[in-house]
Design a protein around this motif. Structure first.
Motif, short mmCIF file in Angstrom:
data_model
loop_
_atom_site.label_atom_id
_atom_site.label_comp_id
_atom_site.label_asym_id
_atom_site.label_seq_id
_atom_site.Cartn_x
_atom_site.Cartn_y
_atom_site.Cartn_z
N LEU A 20 0.84 -1.18 0.00
CA LEU A 20 0.00 0.00 0.00
C LEU A 20 0.89 1.25 0.00
N SER A 21 0.43 2.27 -0.72
CA SER A 21 1.13 3.55 -0.75
C SER A 21 0.20 4.65 -0.30
N CYS A 22 0.77 5.66 0.34
CA CYS A 22 -0.01 6.82 0.77
C CYS A 22 0.85 8.06 0.54
N ALA A 23 0.38 8.92 -0.35
CA ALA A 23 1.09 10.16 -0.67
C ALA A 23 0.43 11.33 0.03
N ALA A 24 1.22 12.09 0.76
CA ALA A 24 0.72 13.25 1.48
C ALA A 24 1.06 14.53 0.73
#
Length: 114
Positions: A20-24
């Motif tokens: 999983l990836s999460c870009a802020a």
């Protein structure tokens, strides 16, 4: 304000892997902890893993040794999930904790079939 965009969920067989990836984006300098929570069907949201701005990580006991949380220099966090089990099935939410509040992604479904 902080915006979080998640990707990487899906369907996998038990024993498989997903990342999983999460870009802020937005006021990223205010973030002191980023991490992932999950909400299994019919249950409350629970912490999976978190990483501080200093790089320290913590994990739920149920995922230790199977999941790994990392962060790149572009304010994206990655949750590598290995040896997945059916009980890992949940909606996974990215979270960013700042001095002024908590921010959440839209959630991504992870389904592990037996």
């Amino acid at each position: 304000q902080v915006q979080l965009v998640e990707s990487g969920g899906g369907l996998v067989q038990a024993g498989g892997s997903l990342r999983l990836s999460c870009a802020a984006s937005g006021s990223i300098s205010t973030i002191n902890v980023m991490g992932w929570y999950r909400q299994p069907p019919g249950k409350q949201r629970q912490l999976v893993a978190g990483i501080t701005s200093g790089g320290s990580t913590n994990y739920a006991d149920s995922v230790k040794g199977r999941f790994a949380l990392s962060r790149d220099n572009a304010n994206t966090v990655y949750l590598q999930m290995n040896s997945l089990k059916p009980e890992d099935t949940a909606v996974y939410y990215c979270n960013a904790h700042t001095l002024t509040g908590n921010y959440w992604g839209q959630g991504t479904q992870v389904t592990v079939s037996s």
